[in-house]
Each structure stands twice: as C-alpha cells, then as structure tokens.
Design a protein around this motif. Structure first.
Motif, PDB file in Angstrom:
ATOM      1  N   MET A   1       3.221 -23.736  13.409  1.00 44.08           N
ATOM      2  CA  MET A   1       3.516 -22.736  12.428  1.00 44.08           C
ATOM      3  C   MET A   1       2.463 -22.429  11.379  1.00 44.08           C
ATOM      4  N   TYR A   2       2.229 -21.098  11.368  1.00 41.01           N
ATOM      5  CA  TYR A   2       1.196 -20.911  10.301  1.00 41.01           C
ATOM      6  C   TYR A   2       1.678 -20.357   8.935  1.00 41.01           C
ATOM      7  N   HIS A   3       0.960 -20.997   7.921  1.00 42.24           N
ATOM      8  CA  HIS A   3       1.461 -20.567   6.775  1.00 42.24           C
ATOM      9  C   HIS A   3       0.411 -20.195   5.663  1.00 42.24           C
ATOM     10  N   GLU A  35     -16.216 -15.924  12.963  1.00 42.47           N
ATOM     11  CA  GLU A  35     -15.277 -16.894  12.584  1.00 42.47           C
ATOM     12  C   GLU A  35     -14.154 -16.646  13.558  1.00 42.47           C
ATOM     13  N   LEU A  36     -13.806 -15.131  13.795  1.00 43.81           N
ATOM     14  CA  LEU A  36     -12.439 -15.005  14.554  1.00 43.81           C
ATOM     15  C   LEU A  36     -12.537 -15.558  15.819  1.00 43.81           C
ATOM     16  N   ALA A  37     -13.765 -15.202  16.495  1.00 44.95           N
ATOM     17  CA  ALA A  37     -14.039 -16.113  17.900  1.00 44.95           C
ATOM     18  C   ALA A  37     -13.962 -17.443  17.833  1.00 44.95           C
ATOM     19  N   ALA A  38     -14.322 -18.147  16.854  1.00 43.40           N
ATOM     20  CA  ALA A  38     -14.251 -19.701  16.717  1.00 43.40           C
ATOM     21  C   ALA A  38     -12.761 -19.890  16.805  1.00 43.40           C
ATOM     22  N   ALA A  39     -12.063 -19.516  15.763  1.00 46.65           N
ATOM     23  CA  ALA A  39     -10.594 -19.571  15.563  1.00 46.65           C
ATOM     24  C   ALA A  39      -9.837 -19.428  16.765  1.00 46.65           C
ATOM     25  N   ILE A  44      -6.812 -21.735  21.059  1.00 43.55           N
ATOM     26  CA  ILE A  44      -6.310 -21.560  22.390  1.00 43.55           C
ATOM     27  C   ILE A  44      -6.653 -22.781  23.439  1.00 43.55           C
ATOM     28  N   GLN A  45      -7.912 -23.275  23.152  1.00 42.37           N
ATOM     29  CA  GLN A  45      -8.173 -24.712  23.767  1.00 42.37           C
ATOM     30  C   GLN A  45      -7.042 -25.731  23.475  1.00 42.37           C
ATOM     31  N   GLY A  46      -6.638 -25.577  22.064  1.00 43.82           N
ATOM     32  CA  GLY A  46      -5.773 -26.541  21.613  1.00 43.82           C
ATOM     33  C   GLY A  46      -4.516 -26.515  22.275  1.00 43.82           C
ATOM     34  N   PHE A  47      -3.936 -25.119  22.284  1.00 42.65           N
ATOM     35  CA  PHE A  47      -2.810 -24.815  22.901  1.00 42.65           C
ATOM     36  C   PHE A  47      -2.810 -25.484  24.259  1.00 42.65           C
ATOM     37  N   MET A  59      -6.753 -27.995  16.805  1.00 39.34           N
ATOM     38  CA  MET A  59      -5.848 -27.197  15.913  1.00 39.34           C
ATOM     39  C   MET A  59      -6.380 -27.304  14.652  1.00 39.34           C
ATOM     40  N   ASP A  60      -6.755 -28.499  14.065  1.00 33.17           N
ATOM     41  CA  ASP A  60      -7.218 -28.424  12.670  1.00 33.17           C
ATOM     42  C   ASP A  60      -8.602 -27.659  12.440  1.00 33.17           C
ATOM     43  N   ILE A  61      -9.378 -27.666  13.415  1.00 34.29           N
ATOM     44  CA  ILE A  61     -10.757 -26.998  13.220  1.00 34.29           C
ATOM     45  C   ILE A  61     -10.357 -25.452  13.403  1.00 34.29           C
ATOM     46  N   GLY A  62      -9.730 -25.101  14.632  1.00 37.18           N
ATOM     47  CA  GLY A  62      -9.155 -23.725  14.648  1.00 37.18           C
ATOM     48  C   GLY A  62      -8.495 -22.946  13.493  1.00 37.18           C
ATOM     49  N   THR A  63      -7.673 -23.632  12.720  1.00 39.05           N
ATOM     50  CA  THR A  63      -7.055 -23.207  11.728  1.00 39.05           C
ATOM     51  C   THR A  63      -7.977 -23.132  10.619  1.00 39.05           C
ATOM     52  N   GLU A  64      -8.912 -23.976  10.268  1.00 38.73           N
ATOM     53  CA  GLU A  64     -10.044 -23.795   9.378  1.00 38.73           C
ATOM     54  C   GLU A  64     -10.872 -22.649   9.480  1.00 38.73           C
TER      55      GLU A  64
END
Length: 286
Positions: A1-3, A35-39, A44-47, A59-64
């Motif tokens: 979930m994103y917030h 930054e969008l490419a990194a996110a 997706i790697q996390g998924f 997921m921590d770093i992707g969200t940051e």
C-alpha cells in the motif's frame, strides 16, 4: 500500500529561477538515470524478489526514490516558472512551455519520452543488485554534473542531498550482495568453462597515431587472468575446445533466485557453506 504525505523529504528553495537549468534537471525526472527509473526498477525487483530480507530493502529504497522524484519535480517547477509568462524563457523549451504548460512531464532533458526500456530487471537477485549499484553510481555523477552548472544555493543544496542518498543506496546494495555469501563472480547455476574464463583476449593491438599502445595491467595480467594473443599475431588464440554446460555446478546462496529453465538438472536453491545473514529491521518508534 502506498500513502502520500504532503511533505517533501527535503525542502526545496530556489532564489534565482533558471528555465534552462530546469530543462537540464528533467534528466533526473524522466531520464534514463533519473528518479522514476530508479523507483520503478527497485520496486519491480522487489515485487519479484523471493528473499524477504532483500525484498524489504528493495521496497524501502524504491519507495524513497519516489520521494526523490517529488523533490526533483518541485525543484524543476520552480526553475521553469518563468516559462509561464516570459516569451524568452518559453523559447528555452517550447515542448515544456507550450505542450506541458511550463510544468514537469515524463521527458528527459532532450525531450525524449520516458520508457520502461530504462529498467534493468532480470529476476536474478545477484544480477539485479549489481545493476542497482551501477544505477546509483550513474545517478551520483549526473547530480554532481548538475551541481556544477548552477550557482543557485538552494538548488545546489537540494542536489547535494539527492546525490548523497545515491551513495547511501549504493552501500546498501553492495552490502546486500556481499551478504549473499558466495564468490564474487558466481552468477547463476552453471560454472564457466575452465581455462577459458581466465583468458584475456588481446583484441586491440599495435600502436595508434595518438600514442595508443598495448598496456599490461591487473585486468589482463593478474587476478587469475592472463593475456592471450590472437592467431593473426601468431598467438594461440582463445581456448575453443567444446565444453558441455553443467547446471548445478556454480556456487549459489540460500537466498538466490529460483533458477529458470526446463533443463536445469533439477537444480533449485542450494545450501551454501553457511547461511546468508538475515537481520530483522527495527522500526523506529514515533
């Protein structure tokens, strides 16, 4: 979930808007190393990640990185603000000014649309972590170059913050890779061909007009590697004796991704000499 929280990770200040510099900044919004490419790459790697510990990290770093995208977007909008009312500023980039209304869009500094082709996702954890280390290094040098093209103090400070986080993430990805506890060059489940893997082929020979010449170094004579000359230079050439690939012969880690393929000799996750450490993350109390 994103917030989404209505607060920037880093508060941006711009004293002297510069539309041309704002256009440069688009490289870190919709560019290949942005930054969008990194996110998207890390998320997706996390998924896809089967290891809970490293999935948490991804997921921590992707969200940051999404938070970084927001910071970059606000910084760009501040620099592009004059485009909304000044003809000369709008001429710096009509695509941004006319088609985009002087705001941000998913384009790089040259107007090329963002594409998922920027993402490096293989589904192999060890390979993906290496890609991420390289991605952070590229982003770091891009931020450094952007810093060198502005005298606006607030912009430089914001870019310094973002640049520093690239090194933090590079260190995290490196630690995650090293803690998989397997040899540095062990990739996948099939060992490379013995002998051939140690041969550095001298494919560029002779002397050039600008003083180019063959040079020996640890990349071709050291670290287990040795130089091999081409047959056209009366050398032995590379070892080309046929060698059958053997799935299951490469060193693996308990947290390696599940091998892909029909003919893998039944190879799945193998036990390493000692398990890779998994450290529970302690959440800070509010």
């Amino acid at each position: 979930m994103y917030h989404h929280v209505k607060k920037l990770m880093y508060t941006v200040r711009v004293d002297n808007p510069d539309p041309k510099f704002g256009k440069m900044l688009l490289e870190q919004f919709g560019g290949a190393n942005g930054e969008l490419a990194a996110a998207m790459q890390y998320s997706i790697q996390g998924f896809n990640c089967e290891d809970p510990a490293r999935k948490d990290m991804l997921m921590d770093i992707g969200t940051e990185e999404l938070s970084h995208l927001e910071v970059v977007g606000v910084l760009i909008r501040m620099h592009l603000a004059p485009m909304k009312s000044e003809r000369e500023s709008a001429e710096a980039d009509p695509l941004v000014a006319i088609a985009g209304g002087g705001g941000v869009a998913l384009f790089d500094s040259m107007g090329n649309a963002w594409t998922a082709n920027y993402l490096k996702i293989t589904g192999d954890l060890a390979v993906d972590l290496r890609s991420n280390i390289a991605a952070e290094a590229r982003a770091k040098i891009v931020y450094e170059r952007l810093i060198s093209f502005t005298q606006d103090t607030g912009s430089k400070q914001a870019l310094q913050f973002l640049m520093t986080r690239e090194i933090t993430h590079m260190r995290a990805f490196t630690a995650a890779l090293e803690s998989m506890d397997k040899p540095q060059f062990s990739i996948g489940i099939i060992k490379p061909t013995p002998g051939l893997v140690d041969e550095f082929f001298n494919a560029s020979t002779g002397e050039g007009e600008d003083g180019d010449k063959d040079i020996a170094g640890p990349w071709n004579e050291g670290n287990g590697l040795h130089l091999v000359e081409s047959e056209v230079k009366d050398g032995d050439g590379l070892t080309v004796t046929p060698y059958d690939p053997e799935p299951g012969t490469e060193n693996t880690s308990p947290v390696d991704s599940t091998p892909v393929g029909e003919f893998t000799n039944g190879t799945g996750k193998k036990s390493a000499s000692k398990p890779a450490p998994v450290v529970k993350k302690h959440k800070a109390k509010a």
